[in-house]
Design a protein around this motif. Structure first.
Motif, PDB file in Angstrom:
ATOM      1  N   PRO A  28       0.837  -1.206   0.000  1.00  0.00           N
ATOM      2  CA  PRO A  28       0.000   0.000   0.000  1.00  0.00           C
ATOM      3  C   PRO A  28       0.871   1.256   0.000  1.00  0.00           C
ATOM      4  N   GLY A  29       0.477   2.211  -0.784  1.00  0.00           N
ATOM      5  CA  GLY A  29       1.223   3.465  -0.868  1.00  0.00           C
ATOM      6  C   GLY A  29       2.159   3.476  -2.047  1.00  0.00           C
ATOM      7  N   SER A  30       3.352   2.937  -1.852  1.00  0.00           N
ATOM      8  CA  SER A  30       4.358   2.985  -2.910  1.00  0.00           C
ATOM      9  C   SER A  30       5.143   1.677  -2.952  1.00  0.00           C
ATOM     10  N   LEU A  31       5.386   1.189  -4.159  1.00  0.00           N
ATOM     11  CA  LEU A  31       6.160  -0.034  -4.327  1.00  0.00           C
ATOM     12  C   LEU A  31       7.628   0.220  -3.988  1.00  0.00           C
ATOM     13  N   PRO A  32       8.276  -0.740  -3.311  1.00  0.00           N
ATOM     14  CA  PRO A  32       9.719  -0.594  -3.094  1.00  0.00           C
ATOM     15  C   PRO A  32      10.458  -0.602  -4.435  1.00  0.00           C
ATOM     16  N   SER A  33      11.557   0.111  -4.499  1.00  0.00           N
ATOM     17  CA  SER A  33      12.359   0.184  -5.718  1.00  0.00           C
ATOM     18  C   SER A  33      12.784  -1.215  -6.172  1.00  0.00           C
ATOM     19  N   SER A  34      12.741  -1.442  -7.465  1.00  0.00           N
ATOM     20  CA  SER A  34      13.189  -2.701  -8.090  1.00  0.00           C
ATOM     21  C   SER A  34      12.408  -3.931  -7.632  1.00  0.00           C
ATOM     22  N   THR A  35      11.133  -3.772  -7.319  1.00  0.00           N
ATOM     23  CA  THR A  35      10.293  -4.916  -6.951  1.00  0.00           C
ATOM     24  C   THR A  35      10.039  -5.750  -8.204  1.00  0.00           C
ATOM     25  N   GLU A  36      10.532  -6.967  -8.198  1.00  0.00           N
ATOM     26  CA  GLU A  36      10.386  -7.847  -9.353  1.00  0.00           C
ATOM     27  C   GLU A  36       9.006  -8.497  -9.355  1.00  0.00           C
ATOM     28  N   ILE A  37       8.414  -8.593 -10.544  1.00  0.00           N
ATOM     29  CA  ILE A  37       7.191  -9.375 -10.715  1.00  0.00           C
ATOM     30  C   ILE A  37       7.655 -10.779 -11.099  1.00  0.00           C
ATOM     31  N   PRO A  38       7.464 -11.757 -10.233  1.00  0.00           N
ATOM     32  CA  PRO A  38       7.983 -13.100 -10.528  1.00  0.00           C
ATOM     33  C   PRO A  38       7.354 -13.693 -11.794  1.00  0.00           C
ATOM     34  N   ASN A  39       8.190 -14.370 -12.584  1.00  0.00           N
ATOM     35  CA  ASN A  39       7.677 -15.023 -13.787  1.00  0.00           C
ATOM     36  C   ASN A  39       6.587 -16.033 -13.460  1.00  0.00           C
ATOM     37  N   ASP A  40       6.700 -16.700 -12.306  1.00  0.00           N
ATOM     38  CA  ASP A  40       5.662 -17.667 -11.922  1.00  0.00           C
ATOM     39  C   ASP A  40       4.298 -16.997 -11.761  1.00  0.00           C
ATOM     40  N   LEU A  41       4.296 -15.784 -11.204  1.00  0.00           N
ATOM     41  CA  LEU A  41       3.044 -15.033 -11.044  1.00  0.00           C
ATOM     42  C   LEU A  41       2.503 -14.608 -12.411  1.00  0.00           C
ATOM     43  N   ILE A  42       3.378 -14.099 -13.270  1.00  0.00           N
ATOM     44  CA  ILE A  42       2.957 -13.689 -14.616  1.00  0.00           C
ATOM     45  C   ILE A  42       2.372 -14.885 -15.358  1.00  0.00           C
ATOM     46  N   LYS A  43       3.077 -15.993 -15.321  1.00  0.00           N
ATOM     47  CA  LYS A  43       2.626 -17.206 -16.015  1.00  0.00           C
ATOM     48  C   LYS A  43       1.268 -17.653 -15.500  1.00  0.00           C
ATOM     49  N   GLN A  44       1.126 -17.721 -14.174  1.00  0.00           N
ATOM     50  CA  GLN A  44      -0.140 -18.163 -13.571  1.00  0.00           C
ATOM     51  C   GLN A  44      -1.298 -17.253 -13.976  1.00  0.00           C
ATOM     52  N   CYS A  45      -1.090 -15.947 -13.893  1.00  0.00           N
ATOM     53  CA  CYS A  45      -2.155 -14.999 -14.241  1.00  0.00           C
ATOM     54  C   CYS A  45      -2.578 -15.153 -15.694  1.00  0.00           C
ATOM     55  N   PHE A  46      -1.604 -15.269 -16.602  1.00  0.00           N
ATOM     56  CA  PHE A  46      -1.944 -15.346 -18.021  1.00  0.00           C
ATOM     57  C   PHE A  46      -2.466 -16.730 -18.410  1.00  0.00           C
ATOM     58  N   GLU A  47      -2.061 -17.776 -17.706  1.00  0.00           N
ATOM     59  CA  GLU A  47      -2.703 -19.079 -17.910  1.00  0.00           C
ATOM     60  C   GLU A  47      -4.167 -18.998 -17.485  1.00  0.00           C
ATOM     61  N   ASN A  48      -4.435 -18.277 -16.399  1.00  0.00           N
ATOM     62  CA  ASN A  48      -5.824 -18.085 -15.965  1.00  0.00           C
ATOM     63  C   ASN A  48      -6.620 -17.302 -17.003  1.00  0.00           C
ATOM     64  N   PHE A  49      -6.005 -16.252 -17.583  1.00  0.00           N
ATOM     65  CA  PHE A  49      -6.686 -15.479 -18.632  1.00  0.00           C
ATOM     66  C   PHE A  49      -6.998 -16.381 -19.828  1.00  0.00           C
ATOM     67  N   ALA A  50      -6.032 -17.210 -20.221  1.00  0.00           N
ATOM     68  CA  ALA A  50      -6.228 -18.117 -21.367  1.00  0.00           C
ATOM     69  C   ALA A  50      -7.316 -19.137 -21.070  1.00  0.00           C
ATOM     70  N   SER A  51      -7.307 -19.665 -19.847  1.00  0.00           N
ATOM     71  CA  SER A  51      -8.310 -20.645 -19.439  1.00  0.00           C
ATOM     72  C   SER A  51      -9.711 -20.038 -19.435  1.00  0.00           C
ATOM     73  N   ALA A  52      -9.825 -18.830 -18.898  1.00  0.00           N
ATOM     74  CA  ALA A  52     -11.125 -18.151 -18.870  1.00  0.00           C
ATOM     75  C   ALA A  52     -11.628 -17.864 -20.268  1.00  0.00           C
ATOM     76  N   LYS A  53     -10.725 -17.531 -21.168  1.00  0.00           N
ATOM     77  CA  LYS A  53     -11.082 -17.210 -22.552  1.00  0.00           C
ATOM     78  C   LYS A  53     -11.584 -18.448 -23.286  1.00  0.00           C
ATOM     79  N   SER A  54     -11.010 -19.627 -22.958  1.00  0.00           N
ATOM     80  CA  SER A  54     -11.382 -20.830 -23.682  1.00  0.00           C
ATOM     81  C   SER A  54     -12.691 -21.453 -23.177  1.00  0.00           C
ATOM     82  N   LYS A  55     -13.231 -20.922 -22.073  1.00  0.00           N
ATOM     83  CA  LYS A  55     -14.487 -21.472 -21.530  1.00  0.00           C
ATOM     84  C   LYS A  55     -15.691 -20.872 -22.215  1.00  0.00           C
TER      85      LYS A  55
END
Length: 191
Positions: A164-191
Protein backbone atom coordinates in the motif's frame (compact mmCIF):
# COMPACT_ATOMS: atom_id res chain seq x y z
CA UNK A 1 -12.23 0.26 -23.62
CA UNK A 2 -11.80 -3.25 -24.98
CA UNK A 3 -11.16 -6.13 -22.62
CA UNK A 4 -8.01 -7.30 -24.35
CA UNK A 5 -6.09 -8.54 -21.34
CA UNK A 6 -7.81 -11.91 -21.41
CA UNK A 7 -7.57 -12.31 -25.17
CA UNK A 8 -5.26 -15.12 -26.18
CA UNK A 9 -3.23 -14.18 -29.25
CA UNK A 10 -3.90 -16.33 -32.29
CA UNK A 11 -0.64 -17.94 -33.33
CA UNK A 12 -0.60 -19.93 -36.54
CA UNK A 13 2.32 -22.11 -37.49
CA UNK A 14 4.49 -21.23 -34.51
CA UNK A 15 7.16 -23.62 -33.33
CA UNK A 16 8.90 -23.96 -30.01
CA UNK A 17 11.52 -21.28 -29.62
CA UNK A 18 15.13 -22.40 -29.91
CA UNK A 19 16.19 -19.71 -27.45
CA UNK A 20 17.79 -20.82 -24.23
CA UNK A 21 15.64 -21.45 -21.18
CA UNK A 22 16.77 -18.01 -20.08
CA UNK A 23 15.04 -16.27 -23.02
CA UNK A 24 16.21 -13.53 -25.38
CA UNK A 25 17.67 -10.20 -24.41
CA UNK A 26 14.96 -7.61 -23.91
CA UNK A 27 16.83 -5.37 -26.37
CA UNK A 28 16.58 -8.04 -29.08
CA UNK A 29 12.83 -8.34 -28.44
CA UNK A 30 12.45 -4.53 -28.40
CA UNK A 31 14.31 -4.15 -31.69
CA UNK A 32 12.27 -6.94 -33.26
CA UNK A 33 9.05 -5.25 -32.12
CA UNK A 34 10.26 -1.95 -33.60
CA UNK A 35 11.02 -3.65 -36.90
CA UNK A 36 7.72 -5.56 -37.00
CA UNK A 37 5.76 -2.45 -35.97
CA UNK A 38 7.02 -0.60 -39.03
CA UNK A 39 5.76 -3.40 -41.31
CA UNK A 40 2.46 -3.70 -39.40
CA UNK A 41 1.69 0.03 -39.49
CA UNK A 42 2.06 0.63 -35.74
CA UNK A 43 3.20 4.26 -35.65
CA UNK A 44 2.59 5.31 -32.04
CA UNK A 45 5.34 3.15 -30.53
CA UNK A 46 6.48 5.30 -27.61
CA UNK A 47 8.87 3.95 -24.97
CA UNK A 48 5.90 3.30 -22.67
CA UNK A 49 4.01 1.39 -25.35
CA UNK A 50 7.14 -0.61 -26.21
CA UNK A 51 7.46 -1.57 -22.52
CA UNK A 52 3.88 -2.82 -22.42
CA UNK A 53 4.18 -4.73 -25.69
CA UNK A 54 7.33 -6.50 -24.47
CA UNK A 55 5.49 -7.26 -21.23
CA UNK A 56 2.50 -8.79 -23.05
CA UNK A 57 4.76 -10.77 -25.41
CA UNK A 58 6.67 -12.11 -22.41
CA UNK A 59 3.51 -12.87 -20.41
CA UNK A 60 1.80 -14.77 -23.21
CA UNK A 61 5.05 -16.61 -24.00
CA UNK A 62 5.22 -17.78 -20.39
CA UNK A 63 1.57 -18.86 -20.43
CA UNK A 64 1.48 -20.53 -23.84
CA UNK A 65 5.05 -21.80 -24.25
CA UNK A 66 5.97 -22.34 -20.61
CA UNK A 67 9.22 -20.39 -20.82
CA UNK A 68 10.34 -16.77 -20.58
CA UNK A 69 10.66 -14.71 -23.73
CA UNK A 70 13.15 -12.28 -22.16
CA UNK A 71 16.09 -12.81 -19.79
CA UNK A 72 15.58 -9.63 -17.81
CA UNK A 73 13.25 -9.28 -14.87
CA UNK A 74 10.04 -7.32 -15.18
CA UNK A 75 9.76 -4.89 -12.29
CA UNK A 76 6.65 -3.43 -10.70
CA UNK A 77 7.23 0.32 -10.83
CA UNK A 78 4.65 2.74 -9.45
CA UNK A 79 3.04 3.26 -12.87
CA UNK A 80 3.19 -0.29 -14.22
CA UNK A 81 5.44 -3.14 -15.30
CA UNK A 82 8.86 -2.04 -16.57
CA UNK A 83 12.02 -3.68 -17.87
CA UNK A 84 14.70 -1.41 -16.42
CA UNK A 85 17.19 -1.97 -19.25
CA UNK A 86 14.56 -1.04 -21.85
CA UNK A 87 13.64 2.05 -19.86
CA UNK A 88 17.29 3.15 -19.90
CA UNK A 89 17.75 2.34 -23.59
CA UNK A 90 14.69 4.29 -24.80
CA UNK A 91 14.06 7.03 -22.22
CA UNK A 92 15.71 9.60 -24.50
CA UNK A 93 12.55 9.52 -26.65
CA UNK A 94 10.33 10.60 -23.76
CA UNK A 95 6.65 10.37 -24.71
CA UNK A 96 7.44 10.60 -28.43
CA UNK A 97 7.25 7.71 -30.90
CA UNK A 98 10.55 5.89 -31.32
CA UNK A 99 11.93 6.56 -34.84
CA UNK A 100 12.72 3.74 -37.27
CA UNK A 101 16.42 4.21 -36.51
CA UNK A 102 15.90 4.13 -32.73
CA UNK A 103 17.14 0.58 -32.17
CA UNK A 104 18.83 -0.34 -28.89
CA UNK A 105 22.39 -1.59 -29.22
CA UNK A 106 24.62 -3.80 -27.09
CA UNK A 107 28.37 -4.08 -26.81
CA UNK A 108 29.74 -7.53 -27.51
CA UNK A 109 33.22 -8.98 -27.65
CA UNK A 110 33.94 -10.24 -31.18
CA UNK A 111 37.36 -11.62 -32.12
CA UNK A 112 38.87 -10.12 -28.99
CA UNK A 113 37.49 -6.62 -29.67
CA UNK A 114 34.40 -4.88 -28.36
CA UNK A 115 31.87 -3.99 -31.04
CA UNK A 116 28.49 -2.34 -30.95
CA UNK A 117 25.77 -4.66 -32.21
CA UNK A 118 22.04 -4.23 -32.70
CA UNK A 119 20.43 -7.50 -31.53
CA UNK A 120 17.24 -8.97 -32.99
CA UNK A 121 15.28 -12.16 -32.36
CA UNK A 122 16.25 -14.47 -35.20
CA UNK A 123 14.10 -17.52 -34.55
CA UNK A 124 11.20 -17.50 -37.08
CA UNK A 125 8.80 -19.19 -34.65
CA UNK A 126 9.53 -16.65 -31.94
CA UNK A 127 9.13 -13.78 -34.43
CA UNK A 128 5.77 -15.23 -35.49
CA UNK A 129 4.75 -15.37 -31.83
CA UNK A 130 5.76 -11.75 -31.25
CA UNK A 131 3.93 -10.73 -34.43
CA UNK A 132 0.75 -12.45 -33.23
CA UNK A 133 0.86 -10.54 -29.95
CA UNK A 134 1.45 -7.29 -31.86
CA UNK A 135 -1.55 -8.10 -34.05
CA UNK A 136 -3.68 -8.26 -30.90
CA UNK A 137 -2.19 -5.38 -28.88
CA UNK A 138 -0.31 -3.18 -31.35
CA UNK A 139 -3.18 -0.88 -32.32
CA UNK A 140 -4.13 -0.15 -28.71
CA UNK A 141 -3.12 3.34 -27.54
CA UNK A 142 -0.16 3.57 -25.12
CA UNK A 143 -2.19 4.75 -22.13
CA UNK A 144 -4.86 2.09 -22.71
CA UNK A 145 -2.14 -0.58 -22.63
CA UNK A 146 -0.79 0.90 -19.43
CA UNK A 147 -4.27 0.98 -17.86
CA UNK A 148 -4.80 -2.66 -18.84
CA UNK A 149 -1.80 -3.68 -16.71
CA UNK A 150 -3.49 -2.06 -13.69
CA UNK A 151 -6.65 -4.18 -13.78
CA UNK A 152 -7.58 -6.65 -11.06
CA UNK A 153 -5.91 -9.98 -11.66
CA UNK A 154 -2.99 -8.49 -13.60
CA UNK A 155 0.44 -9.35 -12.12
CA UNK A 156 1.40 -5.68 -11.63
CA UNK A 157 -1.84 -5.08 -9.71
CA UNK A 158 -1.21 -8.15 -7.53
CA UNK A 159 2.25 -6.81 -6.63
CA UNK A 160 1.00 -3.25 -6.20
CA UNK A 161 -1.71 -4.37 -3.78
CA UNK A 162 0.92 -6.05 -1.59
CA UNK A 163 2.57 -2.67 -0.93
CA UNK A 164 0.00 0.00 0.00
CA UNK A 165 1.22 3.46 -0.87
CA UNK A 166 4.36 2.98 -2.91
CA UNK A 167 6.16 -0.03 -4.33
CA UNK A 168 9.72 -0.59 -3.09
CA UNK A 169 12.36 0.18 -5.72
CA UNK A 170 13.19 -2.70 -8.09
CA UNK A 171 10.29 -4.92 -6.95
CA UNK A 172 10.39 -7.85 -9.35
CA UNK A 173 7.19 -9.38 -10.71
CA UNK A 174 7.98 -13.10 -10.53
CA UNK A 175 7.68 -15.02 -13.79
CA UNK A 176 5.66 -17.67 -11.92
CA UNK A 177 3.04 -15.03 -11.04
CA UNK A 178 2.96 -13.69 -14.62
CA UNK A 179 2.63 -17.21 -16.02
CA UNK A 180 -0.14 -18.16 -13.57
CA UNK A 181 -2.15 -15.00 -14.24
CA UNK A 182 -1.94 -15.35 -18.02
CA UNK A 183 -2.70 -19.08 -17.91
CA UNK A 184 -5.82 -18.08 -15.96
CA UNK A 185 -6.69 -15.48 -18.63
CA UNK A 186 -6.23 -18.12 -21.37
CA UNK A 187 -8.31 -20.65 -19.44
CA UNK A 188 -11.12 -18.15 -18.87
CA UNK A 189 -11.08 -17.21 -22.55
CA UNK A 190 -11.38 -20.83 -23.68
CA UNK A 191 -14.49 -21.47 -21.53
Amino acid sequence: MQNTTSSVPEVEGHHMSTSSEQGHSARAVANSILSLAEVMGIHDLTPMKLQKLIYYCHAWHLALKGEPLIKEAIEAWNYGPVISDIYQAFKRFGANPIPNSGFASDVERVDGRFQEIVPFVENPGTLAFISSVLSRYGQIKPFQLSNMTHRDGEPWKVMHDQFPGSLPSSTEIPNDLIKQCFENFASAKSK
